[in-house]
Design a protein around this motif. Structure first.
Motif, PDB file in Angstrom:
ATOM      1  N   ILE A 154     -36.942  13.439  -9.459  1.00  0.00           N
ATOM      2  CA  ILE A 154     -36.318  14.742  -9.232  1.00  0.00           C
ATOM      3  C   ILE A 154     -37.227  15.880  -9.680  1.00  0.00           C
ATOM      4  CG2 ILE A 154     -34.366  16.207  -9.870  1.00  0.00           C
ATOM      5  CD1 ILE A 154     -32.663  13.705 -10.063  1.00  0.00           C
ATOM      6  N   GLY A 155     -37.881  15.707 -10.833  1.00  0.00           N
ATOM      7  CA  GLY A 155     -38.731  16.773 -11.362  1.00  0.00           C
ATOM      8  C   GLY A 155     -39.877  17.096 -10.426  1.00  0.00           C
ATOM      9  N   GLY A 156     -40.560  16.046  -9.932  1.00  0.00           N
ATOM     10  CA  GLY A 156     -41.668  16.275  -9.009  1.00  0.00           C
ATOM     11  C   GLY A 156     -41.210  16.923  -7.714  1.00  0.00           C
ATOM     12  N   ASP A 157     -40.022  16.535  -7.231  1.00  0.00           N
ATOM     13  CA  ASP A 157     -39.489  17.135  -6.004  1.00  0.00           C
ATOM     14  C   ASP A 157     -39.198  18.617  -6.195  1.00  0.00           C
ATOM     15  OD1 ASP A 157     -39.651  14.753  -4.707  1.00  0.00           O
ATOM     16  OD2 ASP A 157     -37.521  14.270  -4.839  1.00  0.00           O
ATOM     17  N   ALA A 158     -38.689  18.985  -7.364  1.00  0.00           N
ATOM     18  CA  ALA A 158     -38.409  20.395  -7.645  1.00  0.00           C
ATOM     19  C   ALA A 158     -39.696  21.215  -7.654  1.00  0.00           C
ATOM     20  CB  ALA A 158     -37.681  20.530  -8.986  1.00  0.00           C
ATOM     21  N   VAL A 159     -40.741  20.659  -8.266  1.00  0.00           N
ATOM     22  CA  VAL A 159     -42.042  21.342  -8.290  1.00  0.00           C
ATOM     23  C   VAL A 159     -42.582  21.482  -6.869  1.00  0.00           C
ATOM     24  CG1 VAL A 159     -44.437  21.163  -9.068  1.00  0.00           C
ATOM     25  CG2 VAL A 159     -42.584  20.564 -10.624  1.00  0.00           C
TER      26      VAL A 159
END
Length: 288
Positions: free
Chosen positions: A61-66
């Motif tokens: 999720i974190g990488g997708d948000a970035v």
């Protein structure tokens, strides 16, 4: 004691799957952003930098948000950016679901395990919900009705725009099919990567064992519980490979190498971040 030749094969395969993942995102963006679409070079850079950032963030999720935010800084509306990342992620999950079903057909004893069946049921439901969001006019009408009840316009505007962007994919089934095929290819590459890692450390299990277990392990690693799947991946590798009479310490080593391989695949993003930081320092007034 690992053999270097299989490790070099694995590194080449992980770089190939990263490039394929970036390309499938590019394919998803083309229908939405024909005029404002950044070049493939920029897409590739954003993808690698976001995957590097995701190394230090929970799950995927974190990488997708970035990734979504970074793309929005290049003139792409944030709603389209988030929609493309969402659809890309859900097609990836769908490809894992398909591969996991294949795994169950190869390891029939796993089909009686309630935890596995529950995990597959949740994954299948998530994929079905995503499909409804894209293709169902009725679901779109329900969503509009629910959002209309939100009293604050600013609060309801963003979800409405994102849902609108997601719905646009209903008219681009060719792109969705191509990306799904590419996603299945990525999962196949990951199974083969795990197999060659096993070969490198002397495991004797045949390739069919990896096809049975690795997709299910990848579903566990998707859970946003720990950073980069550390911990959950070790538990999953040990639990699944124990069914193939793999000693726990060997399965643990395989899991560590598999997680480390994902970090290796993220290293191009680290180099891009470092290069960007160096360029920023060099452009400052008075820089030597």
């Amino acid at each position: 004691g690992a053999r270097w030749a299989p490790l070099l094969v694995v590194v080449a395969l992980v770089l190939l799957d990263r490039a394929l993942m970036a390309y499938r995102w590019f394919v998803l963006l083309r229908p939405l952003e024909r005029e404002r679409l950044p070049s493939f070079g920029i897409i590739l850079k954003i993808f690698f930098v976001s995957t590097f950032a995701g190394t230090f963030l929970p799950g995927s999720i974190g990488g997708d948000a970035v990734r979504a935010y970074s793309l929005s800084t290049h003139g792409v509306p944030i709603s389209d950016s988030m929609a493309s990342v969402f659809v890309d992620r859900m097609l990836g999950v769908l490809s894992l679901f398909v591969m996991a079903l294949l795994g169950l057909s190869l390891a029939g004893d796993l089909a009686s395990d309630r935890a596995i069946l529950l995990g597959l049921a949740i994954t299948g439901t998530a994929c079905a919900v995503a499909g409804v969001l894209v293709f169902s006019d009725a679901a779109d009408a329900v969503a509009e009705t629910l959002l209309a009840r939100v009293p604050w316009e600013r609060v309801r505007r963003a979800p409405a725009q994102i849902l609108g962007s997601i719905r646009r994919y209903a008219h681009h089934r060719g792109a969705l099919t191509s990306v799904l095929a590419a996603s299945v290819a990525v999962q196949l590459l990951r199974v083969i990567q795990a197999y060659f890692l096993g070969v490198a450390i002397g495991l004797s299990q045949p390739l069919v064992i990896y096809f049975a277990f690795v997709p299910l392990i990848l579903l566990v690693m998707l859970l946003p519980i720990t950073v980069n799947g550390i911990g959950t991946s070790q538990a999953a590798f040990i639990w699944f490979f124990a069914r193939a009479q793999t000693p726990p310490h060997e399965a643990f080593v395989l899991s560590v190498l598999f997680v480390a391989l994902q970090v290796v695949g993220n290293l191009p993003g680290a180099f891009l971040v470092a290069a960007g930081a160096s360029s920023a320092r060099a452009s400052r007034p008075g820089a030597q």
